[in-house]
Each structure stands twice: as structure tokens, then as C-alpha cells.
Design an enzyme around this catalytic site. Structure first.
Site, PDB file in Angstrom:
ATOM      1  N   GLU A  34      45.570  17.781  49.213  1.00 32.10           N
ATOM      2  CA  GLU A  34      45.922  18.374  47.912  1.00 32.10           C
ATOM      3  C   GLU A  34      47.092  17.605  47.311  1.00 32.10           C
ATOM      4  OE1 GLU A  34      46.039  19.747  44.630  1.00 32.10           O
ATOM      5  OE2 GLU A  34      44.553  20.864  45.834  1.00 32.10           O
ATOM      6  N   SER A  36      48.556  18.415  44.427  1.00 34.70           N
ATOM      7  CA  SER A  36      49.408  19.298  43.631  1.00 34.70           C
ATOM      8  C   SER A  36      49.553  20.629  44.358  1.00 34.70           C
ATOM      9  CB  SER A  36      48.816  19.474  42.233  1.00 34.70           C
ATOM     10  OG  SER A  36      49.662  20.236  41.408  1.00 34.70           O
ATOM     11  N   GLY A  39      44.943  25.814  45.550  1.00 40.25           N
ATOM     12  CA  GLY A  39      44.251  26.823  44.751  1.00 40.25           C
ATOM     13  C   GLY A  39      43.386  26.268  43.645  1.00 40.25           C
ATOM     14  N   GLY A  40      43.642  25.016  43.246  1.00 39.61           N
ATOM     15  CA  GLY A  40      42.820  24.411  42.208  1.00 39.61           C
ATOM     16  C   GLY A  40      43.066  24.989  40.833  1.00 39.61           C
ATOM     17  N   THR A  41      42.180  24.647  39.907  1.00 33.65           N
ATOM     18  CA  THR A  41      42.329  25.043  38.508  1.00 33.65           C
ATOM     19  C   THR A  41      42.337  26.555  38.335  1.00 33.65           C
ATOM     20  OG1 THR A  41      41.302  23.001  37.696  1.00 33.65           O
ATOM     21  CG2 THR A  41      41.280  24.895  36.216  1.00 33.65           C
ATOM     22  N   CYS A  42      41.405  27.238  38.994  1.00 36.06           N
ATOM     23  CA  CYS A  42      41.255  28.684  38.786  1.00 36.06           C
ATOM     24  C   CYS A  42      42.556  29.425  39.043  1.00 36.06           C
ATOM     25  CB  CYS A  42      40.151  29.222  39.684  1.00 36.06           C
ATOM     26  SG  CYS A  42      39.902  31.006  39.515  1.00 36.06           S
ATOM     27  N   HIS A 439      24.366  57.871  31.650  1.00 42.78           N
ATOM     28  CA  HIS A 439      24.837  58.159  30.292  1.00 42.78           C
ATOM     29  C   HIS A 439      26.237  58.779  30.378  1.00 42.78           C
ATOM     30  CE1 HIS A 439      24.749  59.427  26.087  1.00 42.78           C
ATOM     31  NE2 HIS A 439      25.248  60.593  26.512  1.00 42.78           N
TER      32      HIS A 439
END
Length: 457
Positions: A34, A36, A39-42, A439
Site C-alpha cells: 500500500e 498510501s 482501505g482504498g478509495t471507498c 403496506h
């Protein structure tokens, strides 16, 4: 040859992280790289932070716009962007810490910090150290695409706009896709003046015209200025703001705002991996070419997530993990071709989509039937005071199976799964038509809609 690892994974996004965990569980020695934050972009600048901001913006909108329902607020509704940002950071930190703890505490996983570059098909250099593995999995994600003509101006992207601590006076958004629309509506609700520019003839170019027009109506109701058929050719600093020059059929050829957000698409993070020198093919946009099991042109390397151009969403990235994992450890194998296109844009109300829409069906010449209902005719929407939107469902005439659905309205991102599940089951539309739903809900109208299918001419 002796390898350092059984597998190396490049990237800790929504495909790489669960793949590392599954491999480790099955006794494989894994190195995961990794450059950065984990966790990545998300986790870091995608779904997690933006949907937190969307929730903040909705609270502000409800607080300011509930007097017609008998809920009146005495005094101003104020926005504390610093507090909103901190809430977002706290959510990110919790997710990031959980992922990092899992990776670092597993004896079969080695987390390597730094930028990866291929030396050969089995070797990767990180910080002047070479790591080798029998198999390599690329999960490097993507980044904002910056078009020509904006060099030298202090523009924002979907990543940097999340670092603002003061609300822009006038935010100009270049791009009418889901990122531009989410941020445009969000910051309008925070108090910014918003101008959205898009070079196309409608917002969300992949949606049906009536859906795009309904979204435009919703945005205009919130006093968001939309300029279509606008080719944004350049921008320059103007006093304390930014001037965007526009080549368009109508309106002023230039617009000045305090801030500029470029929401003009994304590109994969593949250009500096060294893929060309090892024989991993990419397309003209830089996406890694993969087969039906996500294998690249080298049989020991796979590409997952945004970098393979086969989805670009968190749910498709996770499904990429499921596909690869099934070929490694499961009896039933999954394939890319099993996946049915589905996504949502988290504007308010959200638009959700699965499969084909009306324009797709006409273009392909498929004989199909359509069920259509405006949200203004749905009791639950009336009761909630949220009647904006439109529901459309498509059924193939020959097979009676669902071709797709486009839902725009309150809760659409949830009840679209009714159609998604039926499509994966390969069921006839009559199974849903004859179902009894609770409903009062919006989804109870889906069976009723399917009683009134009409042929698409």
C-alpha cells in the site's frame, strides 16, 4: 525458484484486503503493498466520506424545508463544515484502523508500505527492496481525471473537496455525472451557490431522457443552476476566485466562482506500475485487460477493482474478490460474465439502476414491455412528503424475464434490490407481480406496476 510470498497483492482496497484475509485463512503467505492509507478509495475518499457528507446535507435540507409539513424552526439553520469534516474523519479512522489491525495482526500477512513497480512477472520493487511471489494481484484503483485547460488554477477534486473547512460561496462543478451531482447538491444544501456544467445534452448521460430530466427538475427546484451543452475549455484565476471559460450554445461564455470542482471522470492508477515491460496489456485508457476470471495477459497476474475497467464501484470490486477467491478456494466458480450491471447515484432522492434501460432496449432492438409510475402517485411517497421521482421496469416479451429497472425516488437505492434479486434468480416477472408486499411502502407498488405492462414501441 523460491519466492518470498505465495502471493503479492498491490493495493488494500475493497478487493485486495478481503483477498489477503482469505488467502491467509487458507494458509498462504501473503505480501500486501500500500503506497498510501489502507482501505482504498471507498474508505478514504469515496463511499465512506461522501455518503457521510450526503447524510449531513440531507439533515440540513430537512431542517430548512419542513415548514410545509408543520415543522417550523425559529432561527437560522447553520452549517459547521469543520464539525462535518471531523465526523467524516472519525468514521474513516475507525474503518482504516480496523483494516490495518487485521492486516498487521495476521501472521500470514505482511503489510508493505510504499509504491510498487514491476521488475518482472514475479518480482516487485518497493522502496529499493525486491519482493517475489508466484502469483500477483493488482488492486491499485483509480484517481480523478483532470482535463486539459485547467493547469495553473486551484481546482478541487472529489478527494480534495473533502478537506474544505469553509463552505464555498459559489462552487462551479464541471461534470454532470454522479460525482458532480452528489457534490453539487450536497454543497447547495450546505449553503453554496452551485453551477453545474456538462458538455452533454443531459445530466447522467447513460440514463434515459425522462430520468435525466426529472433529476434536472429536482436540482432546479433546489436552485442549482445547470448548463448543458457546455464545453469547458479553460479556467483561470480571477481576483479571489476562478473564471471558467465555456463554449456553449446559450448563456455567458464565462462564469466566475469562488471554487471549482472537476468531476470529469476517473482514470486507473496503472501508468507507473511498469506493466508494459512485463507484458501485461492495457487498453487505450490504461485499464488492465482481463479475461472472464480477471486474469491478465500474464497467467500468474490478475487485476481487480477499478483498475480493470469492469465496474468502478465498491460492490463490483468486492465481487472481483469473490470471483478470484472462488477459483482459488471454492468448488463453485464465479465469473465476470455472471455479474449484472447495477449502481446508484446518491443524490436525494437517489437514482438506482440495474440492467438495461429504455434507450438500451431500443438500441438493441429487443422486444420488451415497460411498467412506469411517477412517485407522485405512490401513497408512501405522499405520506413522507417526498414525491419527486419516477419508477421504470423493463420485461422481455419472449421470456417474461426482467431486463432491468431504473428507479428515481425516496429509498430507490434499497428497493431496486427487489429487481436485482429476481434477475439473478432468472425468475419470471409474474413471480414478483403475484407477490404480496408490506403496506405502506414504495416497494408494494412494484407488483401493481407489473400488472400494467405496455409494449415499448
Amino acid at each position: 525458484m523460491t519466492f518470498d510470498f505465495d502471493a503479492i497483492i498491490i493495493g488494500t482496497g475493497q478487493a485486495g484486503t478481503p483477498l489477503a484475509a482469505s488467502m491467509a485463512k487458507n494458509g498462504l503467505k501473503v505480501g500486501i503493498i500500500e503506497k498510501s492509507q489502507v482501505g482504498g478509495t471507498c474508505v478514504n475518499n469515496g463511499c465512506t466520506p461522501t455518503k457521510a457528507y450526503v447524510a449531513n446535507a440531507r439533515r440540513a435540507y430537512i431542517a430548512k424545508n419542513s415548514s410545509d409539513m408543520g415543522v417550523k424552526i425559529n432561527g437560522d439553520v447553520t452549517i459547521d463544515l469543520k464539525q462535518i469534516k471531523q465526523r467524516k474523519e472519525d468514521i474513516i479512522s475507525e474503518s482504516r484502523s480496523s483494516i490495518k489491525e487485521m492486516l498487521e495482526s495476521n501472521e500470514n500477512i505482511t503489510l508493505i508500505n510504499g509504491k510498487a513497480t514491476f521488475i518482472d512477472g514475479n518480482s516487485i520493487a518497493v522502496n529499493n527492496t525486491t519482493y517475489t511471489a508466484e502469483k500477483i494481484y493488482i488492486n491499485v484503483g483509480g484517481r480523478p481525471r483532470i482535463p486539459e485547460g485547467f493547469n495553473g488554477v486551484d481546482y478541487l477534486t472529489n478527494e480534495t473537496i473533502l478537506q474544505l473547512e469553509e463552505i464555498p460561496e459559489h462552487l462551479i462543478v464541471v461534470g454532470g455525472g454522479y460525482i458532480g451531482l452528489e457534490f453539487g447538491q450536497m454543497f447547495r444544501r450546505f449553503g453554496s451557490k452551485i453551477t453545474i456544467l456538462d458538455r452533454g445534452s443531459k445530466l447522467l448521460k447513460h440514463e434515459d431522457d425522462d430520468m435525466a430530466q426529472e433529476i434536472a427538475n429536482i436540482f432546479k427546484k433546489e436552485q442549482i443552476h445547470i448548463r448543458l451543452n457546455s464545453k469547458c475549455i479553460s479556467a483561470k484565476k480571477s481576483g479571489k476566485g476562478i473564471e471558467v471559460n465555456v463554449d456553449c450554445a446559450e448563456g455567458s461564455p464565462s462564469i466566475t466562482g469562488s471554487h471549482l470542482l472537476l468531476a470529469t471522470g476517473r482514470i486507473p492508477n496503472t501508468s507507473d506500475l511498469g506493466l508494459d515491460k512485463i507484458g501485461v496489456d492495457t487498453d487505450e485508457r490504461g485499464y488492465i485487460k482481463v479475461n472472464n476470471s480477471l486474469q491478465t495477459t500474464l497467467d500468474n497476474i490478475w487485476a481487480l477493482g477499478d483498475c480493470n475497467g469492469q465496474g468502478g464501484f465498491t460492490h463490483t470490486s468486492y465481487n472481483d474478490f469473490q470471483i478470484v477467491n472462488s477459483h482459488l478456494f471454492e468448488e463453485k466458480k464465479r465469473f465476470l460474465s455472471d455479474r449484472i450491471l447495477c449502481y446508484a447515484a446518491f443524490i436525494d432522492p437517489p437514482i438506482a439502476r440495474v440492467g438495461l434501460n429504455e434507450e438500451d432496449i431500443r438500441r438493441k432492438g429487443i422486444k420488451a414491455k415497460l411498467a412506469k409510475k411517477p412517485m407522485s402517485e405512490i401513497a408512501r411517497a405522499k405520506e413522507k412528503g417526498e414525491t419527486q421521482g419516477l419508477l421504470k421496469i423493463f420485461v422481455e416479451e419472449e421470456t417474461n424475464k426482467f431486463l432491468g429497472a431504473s428507479f428515481l425516488g425516496t429509498g430507490a437505492d434499497e428497493y431496486v434490490h427487489t429487481i436485482i434479486d429476481m434477475m439473478y434468480a432468472g425468475a419470471s416477472y409474474t413471480a414478483l407481480r403475484d407477490a404480496v408486499h408490506i403496506h405502506p411502502t414504495v416497494s408494494e407498488l412494484i407488483p401493481t406496476m407489473l400488472e400494467k405492462l405496455e409494449s415499448i414501441k
